[in-house]
Design an enzyme around this catalytic site. Structure first.
Site, short mmCIF file in Angstrom:
data_model
loop_
_atom_site.label_atom_id
_atom_site.label_comp_id
_atom_site.label_asym_id
_atom_site.label_seq_id
_atom_site.Cartn_x
_atom_site.Cartn_y
_atom_site.Cartn_z
N LEU A 86 -0.67 3.34 -3.28
CA LEU A 86 -1.93 3.30 -2.54
C LEU A 86 -2.85 2.33 -3.27
O LEU A 86 -2.79 2.21 -4.50
CB LEU A 86 -2.59 4.69 -2.50
CG LEU A 86 -1.87 5.81 -1.75
CD1 LEU A 86 -2.64 7.12 -1.92
CD2 LEU A 86 -1.73 5.47 -0.27
N ASP A 87 -3.70 1.67 -2.53
CA ASP A 87 -4.69 0.79 -3.15
C ASP A 87 -5.56 1.57 -4.12
O ASP A 87 -5.75 2.78 -3.99
CB ASP A 87 -5.59 0.16 -2.09
CG ASP A 87 -4.93 -0.99 -1.36
OD1 ASP A 87 -3.87 -1.45 -1.82
OD2 ASP A 87 -5.48 -1.42 -0.34
N LYS A 88 -6.15 0.85 -5.05
CA LYS A 88 -7.07 1.46 -6.00
C LYS A 88 -8.17 2.24 -5.29
O LYS A 88 -8.51 3.37 -5.69
CB LYS A 88 -7.69 0.38 -6.89
CG LYS A 88 -8.73 0.90 -7.88
CD LYS A 88 -9.32 -0.24 -8.69
CE LYS A 88 -10.38 0.27 -9.67
NZ LYS A 88 -10.98 -0.83 -10.46
N ASP A 142 0.82 -1.21 0.00
CA ASP A 142 0.00 0.00 0.00
C ASP A 142 0.85 1.25 0.00
O ASP A 142 0.62 2.18 -0.73
CB ASP A 142 -0.86 0.07 1.28
CG ASP A 142 -2.02 -0.89 1.23
OD1 ASP A 142 -2.49 -1.21 2.30
OD2 ASP A 142 -2.44 -1.28 0.15
#
EC number: 5.4.99.-
Length: 445
Positions: free
Chosen positions: A234-236, A201
């Site tokens: 960063l995550d979607k 992340d």
């Protein structure tokens, strides 16, 4: 629009408090795979020439399990045979699921299939595939930029880097256009698909923009690098701040700061339920969930083979609806894949909207509805139904400039979808004042 402060910014806690005060005032007014190459050898260490099967390029392994050898999982056995070729377990498992592994003349599709002494195994490991990223004119919310780096406010639902089947519309495509960099072609590094990925992340990646100004790089570099400019991810579904390096020196310096854990990172989230106590430190290793590859799990005691050290600090900023939800601040000491999401689940407070980790719509409603007056149940249902991502936002980012040495800190308010849910929770909570005391908003400073 994101807000910035450079060189001599306010303290992170002060900046976050200011963001929260703005949200409170607003709500108060409302009341009322890419793949890697491998080399394989047979039992006599004789090289086997690459071949194709089913349209997939790859290198074949054909070998008998030694007589007397105990039972082993097929993926583990192949991994042991090809480990010296740099082949990840995940790539082997993908080959099994694709029907490219045959035992005693019959294809197997389960990675848990057991082999024993005397079995004949024939395997074609999926070949590495190139990734190609084109510059795309995608609007960027640039918080800060100079000759060496830029800080971007990533919107939710934007993927950070290209991947097989997802080569367009990513942050990298947008950065290529913004920085006027031509198309590049590269190969995915092994760790992206490994069972124990090194990137995460909010952890470091290992490349920078300068290394991809042309489409031709050495095979060694191509195997190590894939996503130009992005120092961390960063995550979607996560919105918020990312730093992007423009040159090799900047990338190396920023990467070192991440390794030394000197980068200041603060996230805010909305959770299902409220943690008890309202602040603390979680030091629980994280590993890939063996039953669901897209999910990570917190594993106390480090019993999991691939578990990695992970530590997070949390603090409750506000409690809504008598504990039905909370605004929680997170500070990362490490940056593992889905670290906040996995640690939140471990605490029993999955993020609101995080279907993967238990923060489902039904769970949110089961916690909120009993704690709010019935006249607000319809509004709650409508609010929850609109949440389409984990309510997680990277609100603050601080680091030392890789060239000047100045301390830079940036703050960015959450996007509209986050603030709409936050405002609704404020309204329901404040309007419930006097409902047996359970609806009074509790602010934790």
């Amino acid at each position: 629009m994101a807000t910035t402060a450079a060189a001599s910014p306010p303290a992170i806690a002060t900046a976050l408090s200011a963001l929260l005060r703005r949200q409170r005032r607003r709500s108060s007014r409302c009341v009322g795979a890419s793949h890697a190459r491998c080399l394989a050898a047979d039992a006599n260490a004789e090289a086997v020439a690459p071949s194709r099967r089913g349209g997939h390029g790859g290198t074949r392994l054909e070998e008998a399990v030694p007589a007397g050898e105990g039972r082993s999982r097929i993926d583990a056995w192949i991994s042991a045979r090809l480990g010296g070729g740099g082949v990840s377990r995940a790539r082997i498992q993908a080959s099994i699921r694709a029907g490219l592994v045959v035992v005693n003349g019959r294809p197997v599709s389960k990675v848990s299939h057991m082999v024993k002494g005397g079995d004949i195994v024939s395997c074609t490991v999926l070949e590495l595939q190139p990734l190609r990223a084109e510059p795309e004119d995608i609007p960027l919310d640039i918080v800060y930029e100079d000759d060496h780096l830029l800080v971007v406010n990533k919107p939710a639902h934007m993927v950070v880097h290209p991947a097989p089947g997802n080569a367009n519309g990513t942050l990298v495509n947008a950065i290529l256009h913004h920085c006027k960099i031509s198309t590049f072609t590269c190969l995915a590094r092994n760790s992206i698909d490994d069972e124990c990925p090194d990137s995460s992340d909010d952890d470091i990646d290992v490349f920078d923009i300068d290394q991809f100004t042309t489409g031709e790089v050495s095979s060694e570099v191509r195997e190590a690098l894939v996503r130009p400019g992005i120092v961390h991810r960063l995550d979607k579904g996560t919105s918020g701040l990312l730093v992007v390096a423009k040159d090799e020196h900047s990338h190396a310096q920023l990467a070192e700061q991440f390794k030394l854990h000197t980068i200041r990172r603060v996230y805010i989230s909305l959770t299902c339920g409220a943690p008890n106590p309202n602040s603390g430190r979680i030091e629980v290793p994280i590993a890939r969930d063996p039953n669901n590859r897209i999910r990570m799990i917190a594993t106390p005691g480090s019993g999991h083979r691939y578990a990695r050290h992970a530590a997070s600090r949390y603090k409750v900023r506000e409690v809504f609806a008598g504990g039905g939800s909370a605004l929680v601040e997170w500070r990362l000491e490490t940056g593992r894949t889905h670290q906040i999401r996995a640690h939140a689940k471990y605490l029993g407070i999955p993020l609101l909207g995080d279907e993967t980790y238990g923060g489902t719509k039904s769970m949110a409603l089961s916690l909120l509805r009993p704690r709010t007056p019935s006249r607000y149940h319809c509004d709650l249902s409508n609010m929850i139904s609109k949440i389409d991502r984990p309510c997680l936002h990277a609100a603050l980012l601080g680091f030392k400039h890789p060239h000047s040495g100045k301390i830079l800190e940036f703050s960015c308010p959450p996007p509209d979808d986050f603030t709409e849910v936050l405002n609704e929770l404020h309204q329901v909570t404040l309007a419930s004042n006097g409902n047996s005391g359970g609806g009074v908003a509790r602010i934790c400073d």
